[in-house]
Write a protein that holds these residues in place. Structure first.
Motif, short mmCIF file in Angstrom:
data_model
loop_
_atom_site.label_atom_id
_atom_site.label_comp_id
_atom_site.label_asym_id
_atom_site.label_seq_id
_atom_site.Cartn_x
_atom_site.Cartn_y
_atom_site.Cartn_z
N UNK A 2 0.83 -1.21 0.00
CA UNK A 2 0.00 0.00 0.00
C UNK A 2 0.86 1.26 0.00
N UNK A 3 1.92 1.24 0.78
CA UNK A 3 2.81 2.41 0.84
C UNK A 3 3.55 2.60 -0.48
N UNK A 4 3.98 1.49 -1.09
CA UNK A 4 4.65 1.59 -2.39
C UNK A 4 3.70 2.17 -3.43
N UNK A 5 2.44 1.71 -3.40
CA UNK A 5 1.44 2.23 -4.33
C UNK A 5 1.17 3.72 -4.08
N UNK A 6 1.13 4.11 -2.80
CA UNK A 6 0.90 5.51 -2.46
C UNK A 6 2.04 6.41 -2.93
N UNK A 7 3.27 5.94 -2.74
CA UNK A 7 4.43 6.72 -3.19
C UNK A 7 4.41 6.89 -4.70
N UNK A 8 4.07 5.81 -5.42
CA UNK A 8 3.98 5.87 -6.88
C UNK A 8 2.89 6.84 -7.32
N UNK A 9 1.78 6.88 -6.59
CA UNK A 9 0.69 7.79 -6.93
C UNK A 9 1.12 9.25 -6.78
N UNK A 10 1.89 9.53 -5.73
CA UNK A 10 2.37 10.90 -5.51
C UNK A 10 3.36 11.29 -6.61
N UNK A 11 4.27 10.39 -6.97
CA UNK A 11 5.24 10.68 -8.03
C UNK A 11 4.53 10.92 -9.37
N UNK A 12 3.49 10.12 -9.64
CA UNK A 12 2.73 10.29 -10.88
C UNK A 12 2.02 11.64 -10.91
N UNK A 13 1.42 12.02 -9.76
CA UNK A 13 0.72 13.30 -9.68
C UNK A 13 1.69 14.46 -9.88
N UNK A 14 2.87 14.35 -9.31
CA UNK A 14 3.88 15.40 -9.45
C UNK A 14 4.31 15.53 -10.91
N UNK A 15 4.44 14.38 -11.59
CA UNK A 15 4.81 14.41 -13.01
C UNK A 15 3.71 15.05 -13.85
N UNK A 16 2.44 14.68 -13.57
CA UNK A 16 1.31 15.25 -14.31
C UNK A 16 1.21 16.75 -14.09
N UNK A 17 1.50 17.18 -12.86
CA UNK A 17 1.46 18.61 -12.55
C UNK A 17 2.40 19.39 -13.47
N UNK A 18 3.54 18.79 -13.79
CA UNK A 18 4.55 19.49 -14.59
C UNK A 18 4.36 19.29 -16.09
N UNK A 19 3.55 18.31 -16.48
CA UNK A 19 3.45 18.00 -17.91
C UNK A 19 2.04 18.09 -18.48
N UNK A 20 1.02 17.97 -17.63
CA UNK A 20 -0.35 17.94 -18.11
C UNK A 20 -1.18 18.98 -17.35
#
Length: 326
Positions: free
Chosen positions: A291-309
């Motif tokens: 669950x924590x690994x999935x949560x960390x991945x979700x945060x990284x994905x959101x940060x990437x989307x913030x900068x690109x989408x």
């Protein structure tokens, strides 16, 4: 007389300079314990003291002997704080009980035992041979009494409804309540009674949350609260990047604390406040590693989307929280 009244009575004695040689702080409320320790240190400060702070599990007989009987080079008294005394090894316990039979006049010793175990033989003996001050987390119905006692020291009165309103708005954390009561005391003219109107004016109708409140709500797995705080943060202009950075570090720390091989987790996570560290430890147990690994991945994905989408920041943040708390 309740244990809270006993607590404030002992505090009053300390302020008057009536300091006992040994105190046992029995209970786990960080605010009450740290406030009492601070009052003792403040009362001793004009006498000239050397401060020493150790954790009981680190002590060996020679260490304890030096701590309790060592002579100060500057001929000052000693203020000694020993935490978690239940963790003393048997030989150290035996020597410490011997010390309690005749404590040194030059020492002021404060002991802590966060977990109250009345049938524990060693803790029972220490409690009988020292001044025991209970520092339990108050029940909800005891908090108004605490607020009244807290204000009494400031020579300030408050309406009962005002206190109840403050508790409803601020929560039952004593540190937060003390900050609000201090703010009210500074805001109002001397000796003016605290009313509900004053509380509403001081605390505000809408609480402004902090990113730390958001991480704690995630640690509690409280989706509804986390969503409300996230919206509040965005409304008050908190940077989306800052929120994701805070979430990443929090989830990473929880993952670190789940590793049974980790020692001195407070140093690794740089979490020095004991109450905050205990909350993180408890939070880490509510999640699996996956669950924590999935949560960390979700945060990284959101940060990437913030900068690109492009997209709505609040919607993106809420979707991220949903993935963390799935």
């Amino acid at each position: 007389m309740t244990w809270l009244q006993d607590y404030f009575k002992e505090m009053e004695k300390v302020r008057k300079g009536q300091i006992r040689p040994v105190y046992l702080l029995f209970g786990s409320d960080f605010y009450l314990a740290s406030t009492f320790i601070q009052e003792v240190r403040s009362a001793l400060s004009n006498r000239g003291i050397e401060r020493q702070h150790v954790t009981a599990k680190e002590l060996r007989v020679n260490d304890l002997q030096q701590l309790l009987y060592g002579t100060s080079l500057f001929q000052t008294g000693n203020f000694i704080l020993i935490e978690e005394i239940k963790q003393m090894i048997p030989t150290v316990r035996k020597m410490f009980l011997k010390y309690l039979e005749n404590p040194a006049e030059s020492n002021t010793v404060i002991l802590t035992a966060p977990v109250i175990e009345r049938r524990h033989d060693f803790l029972s003996k220490v409690s009988k041979m020292s001044t025991t001050v209970y520092v339990n987390p108050p029940f909800d119905n005891e908090i108004p009494q605490w607020a009244v006692e807290y204000l009494k020291e400031k020579k300030r009165l408050a309406d009962r409804e005002a206190i109840m309103t403050l508790i409803r708005m601020t929560g039952n954390d004593l540190n937060d309540l003390a900050n609000e009561l201090d703010k009210l005391d500074l805001m109002l003219p001397a000796e003016e009674r605290i009313t509900t109107q004053a509380v509403m004016k001081s605390a505000g109708y809408q609480r402004t949350w902090s990113p730390e409140d958001l991480t704690e709500s995630i640690g509690e797995k409280n989706r509804k609260k986390a969503t409300a705080i996230a919206e509040n943060l965005m409304d008050h202009g908190v940077s989306e990047v800052f929120i994701y950075t805070t979430l990443f570090h929090y989830l990473w720390n929880l993952r670190v604390l789940r590793d049974p091989r980790v020692e001195h987790g407070e140093k690794i996570t740089r979490t020095w406040r004991r109450d905050k560290y205990e909350k993180m430890l408890n939070a880490s147990k509510r999640f699996t590693n996956a669950e924590l690994a999935r949560g960390i991945q979700a945060v990284l994905q959101a940060d990437t989307e913030l900068k690109t989408i492009s997209g709505d920041p609040l919607t993106r943040l809420i979707l991220t929280l949903d993935k963390i708390l799935e």
